[in-house]
Design a protein around this motif. Structure first.
Motif, short mmCIF file in Angstrom:
data_model
loop_
_atom_site.label_atom_id
_atom_site.label_comp_id
_atom_site.label_asym_id
_atom_site.label_seq_id
_atom_site.Cartn_x
_atom_site.Cartn_y
_atom_site.Cartn_z
N LEU A 1 0.84 -1.20 0.00
CA LEU A 1 0.00 0.00 0.00
C LEU A 1 0.87 1.25 0.00
O LEU A 1 0.65 2.19 -0.76
N HIS A 2 1.85 1.26 0.91
CA HIS A 2 2.74 2.42 1.03
C HIS A 2 4.17 1.93 1.28
O HIS A 2 4.39 1.00 2.08
N ARG A 3 5.10 2.57 0.63
CA ARG A 3 6.53 2.32 0.85
C ARG A 3 7.12 3.61 1.41
O ARG A 3 7.15 4.63 0.73
N ILE A 4 7.55 3.56 2.66
CA ILE A 4 7.94 4.77 3.38
C ILE A 4 9.44 4.77 3.62
O ILE A 4 10.00 3.81 4.16
N GLU A 5 10.08 5.86 3.23
CA GLU A 5 11.53 5.96 3.29
C GLU A 5 12.01 7.04 4.26
O GLU A 5 13.18 7.46 4.19
N ASP A 6 11.15 7.48 5.16
CA ASP A 6 11.49 8.61 6.03
C ASP A 6 12.53 8.27 7.09
O ASP A 6 13.29 9.15 7.52
N HIS A 7 12.57 7.03 7.55
CA HIS A 7 13.57 6.66 8.55
C HIS A 7 14.94 6.57 7.88
O HIS A 7 15.06 6.20 6.71
N THR A 8 15.98 6.89 8.66
CA THR A 8 17.34 6.89 8.13
C THR A 8 18.19 5.76 8.70
O THR A 8 19.40 5.74 8.51
N ALA A 9 17.56 4.84 9.43
CA ALA A 9 18.26 3.67 9.98
C ALA A 9 17.23 2.55 10.12
O ALA A 9 16.05 2.72 9.81
N ALA A 10 17.67 1.40 10.60
CA ALA A 10 16.81 0.22 10.69
C ALA A 10 15.53 0.52 11.47
O ALA A 10 15.55 1.22 12.49
N VAL A 11 14.41 -0.03 10.97
CA VAL A 11 13.09 0.19 11.57
C VAL A 11 12.64 -1.13 12.19
O VAL A 11 12.37 -2.10 11.48
N LYS A 12 12.55 -1.13 13.51
CA LYS A 12 12.12 -2.35 14.20
C LYS A 12 10.85 -2.14 15.03
O LYS A 12 9.96 -2.98 15.05
N ALA A 13 10.78 -1.03 15.76
CA ALA A 13 9.68 -0.80 16.70
C ALA A 13 8.42 -0.37 15.95
O ALA A 13 8.40 0.65 15.27
N LEU A 14 7.36 -1.17 16.08
CA LEU A 14 6.08 -0.90 15.42
C LEU A 14 4.95 -1.08 16.43
O LEU A 14 4.97 -2.05 17.20
N ALA A 15 3.97 -0.18 16.41
CA ALA A 15 2.84 -0.29 17.34
C ALA A 15 1.62 0.37 16.72
O ALA A 15 1.64 1.57 16.40
N TRP A 16 0.54 -0.41 16.57
CA TRP A 16 -0.74 0.11 16.08
C TRP A 16 -1.51 0.74 17.23
O TRP A 16 -1.57 0.18 18.33
N CYS A 17 -2.10 1.89 16.95
CA CYS A 17 -2.85 2.62 17.99
C CYS A 17 -4.15 1.88 18.31
O CYS A 17 -4.91 1.53 17.40
N PRO A 18 -4.47 1.66 19.59
CA PRO A 18 -5.70 0.94 19.93
C PRO A 18 -6.96 1.79 19.85
O PRO A 18 -8.06 1.25 19.78
#
Length: 448
Positions: A298-315
């Motif tokens: 759906l979306h390819r996001i390149e805003d981070h400049t280093a490895a992306v590990k932490a993910l959390a969906w808002c409840p």
């Protein structure tokens, strides 16, 4: 028992209706006409002038006689309208006796929550791997904490404090690179260095099956979506595995160019977020999942400049995702449009993120230099508390909604410590003083 002609014992509601319908308690007051003399009032209006002219020539004796006559005939009144009774007090729409003390008082302001700055319990976790890209801690719906310590998986029962070893793998299979409880808390998935994923029944302590062929290298991220187990590996692949069928791979997601170290399904199960060592964040649609050609993102996001590990969906907002990475930033995304809503530089590596299920708050864990946990207020992102205690970067966070208080968080770090914090505690629980012990280091225990 009251007779038909008598007023029986009434409950509060019937008494209220009787009072409301009584002629003595109407919504507006009408004077009692029995206390009014309209003839006398008319005579004062019409004959008042003649009376004054005549009284001017009356003698003193005649004047005294007229007053005596007026008193005798009860006509010596100064008011035309007279009230026989005082006006009744207004009828309350809701009697005060029906209201509880809390309801009768004005709503007080929400009390400020006290956040304990020290951990409530500490367990030793020797040989836990110091690898940012792995996922070695999870807390199941059965109130069991699973933690991978090198070649072994241990289970700690949060209800009674007991610890058991589930399995130990040999050098050809291990070490363990990821663990994740199934939604029902009965089964646990274990990702391995040799690219396999095993499914275990924790209560029977037996292996149910092994998923092979999905990856060529280690499996470092796992995420459940009902009966679908999604796996991410160092080979850049993401697979959907249906645990109910023999040919378990039912969908693939291709896009990452390096190791997939973060996976999270949305609460609805319709969208998947993935983060990688390639600094990319992808959003995928479950309905577009494909086995042969691969699923289009759906979306390819390149805003981070280093490895992306932490993910959390808002409840509390279904299309809001928080992401964190080694670039020290926490970013918030509208998953429908792919737009970045906010970005916060935390000052240190972001290892894990957790939303509170009670308040609009977000918890993050960090690496150097403080190795702390930070509680943020959303959406202002003001710091509510900083929790310190770990001596190395806090790589993993886990929370379970079915824990006794529903607000305890577990953190595991490279210092080989597993700590439990009442971060999301309500004021009544947070203000309770911790139990003291006469034994030194009584709150230290060991997983193994």
């Amino acid at each position: 028992m009251a007779s038909p002609g008598e007023k029986g014992s009434l409950d509060p509601y019937q008494e209220y209706l009787h009072q409301k319908n009584s002629r003595e308690n109407l919504d507006r007051f009408i004077p009692n006409r029995s206390a009014m003399d309209f003839d006398y009032a008319r005579s004062l209006f019409t004959l008042g002038k003649k009376w004054k002219e005549k009284s001017a020539v009356m003698s003193t004796s005649s004047d005294a006689y007229q007053k005596f006559l007026a008193d005798a005939l009860d006509m010596n009144r100064s008011r035309i309208l007279a009230f026989k009774n005082k006006p009744p007090s207004p009828v309350e729409l809701i009697p005060q006796s029906w209201l509880s003390p809390a309801a009768s008082q004005s709503k007080s302001a929400k009390p400020c929550r006290s956040i304990p700055k020290t951990c409530q319990r500490m367990l030793e976790a020797p040989y836990i791997l110091d690898d940012y890209h792995l996922n070695l801690l999870d807390w199941g719906a059965n109130n069991m904490v699973a933690i991978a310590l090198s070649q072994s998986v241990y289970l700690w029962n949060a209800s009674n404090g007991s610890a058991t070893e589930l399995v130990t793998f040999n050098d050809e299979e291990g070490p363990v690179t990821s663990v994740s409880w199934a939604p029902d808390g009965q089964n646990i998935a274990i990702g391995l260095q040799n690219s396999h994923v095993q499914l275990w029944d924790f209560s029977a302590q037996r292996q149910l099956r092994t998923f092979r062929g999905g990856h060529r290298l280690r499996v470092c991220s796992l995420a459940w979506n009902n009966h679908i187990l999604t796996t991410g590996g160092m080979d850049c692949k993401i697979n959907d595995n249906d645990i109910r069928i023999r040919s378990h791979i039912v969908g693939t997601y291709r896009g990452h160019r390096q190791e997939v170290c973060g996976l999270k399904w949305s609460p609805s199960g319709k969208q998947l977020a993935s983060g990688g060592k390639d600094n990319l964040l992808y959003l995928w649609d479950r309905s577009r999942s494909s086995l042969n050609s691969g699923t289009q993102w759906l979306h390819r996001i390149e805003d981070h400049t280093a490895a992306v590990k932490a993910l959390a969906w808002c409840p509390f907002q279904s299309n809001l995702l928080a992401s964190g990475g080694s670039d020290r930033c926490i970013k918030f995304w509208n998953t429908c449009t792919g737009a970045c809503l906010n970005s916060v530089d935390t000052g240190s590596q972001v290892c894990a993120l957790l939303w509170s299920m009670r308040e609009r708050e977000l918890l993050s864990s960090h690496g150097l230099t403080e190795n702390q946990l930070i509680l943020w207020k959303y959406p202002s992102m003001g710091t509510m508390a900083e929790l310190t205690g770990h001596a190395s970067r806090v790589l993993f966070l886990a929370q379970v909604l079915l824990s006794p208080d529903g607000c305890t968080v577990a953190s595991a770090a490279a210092d080989e410590k597993l700590m439990f914090w009442h971060v999301f505690g309500i004021p009544e629980l947070a203000k309770r003083a911790p139990k003291t012990s006469s034994e030194p280091f009584a709150h230290w225990h060991s997983i193994r």
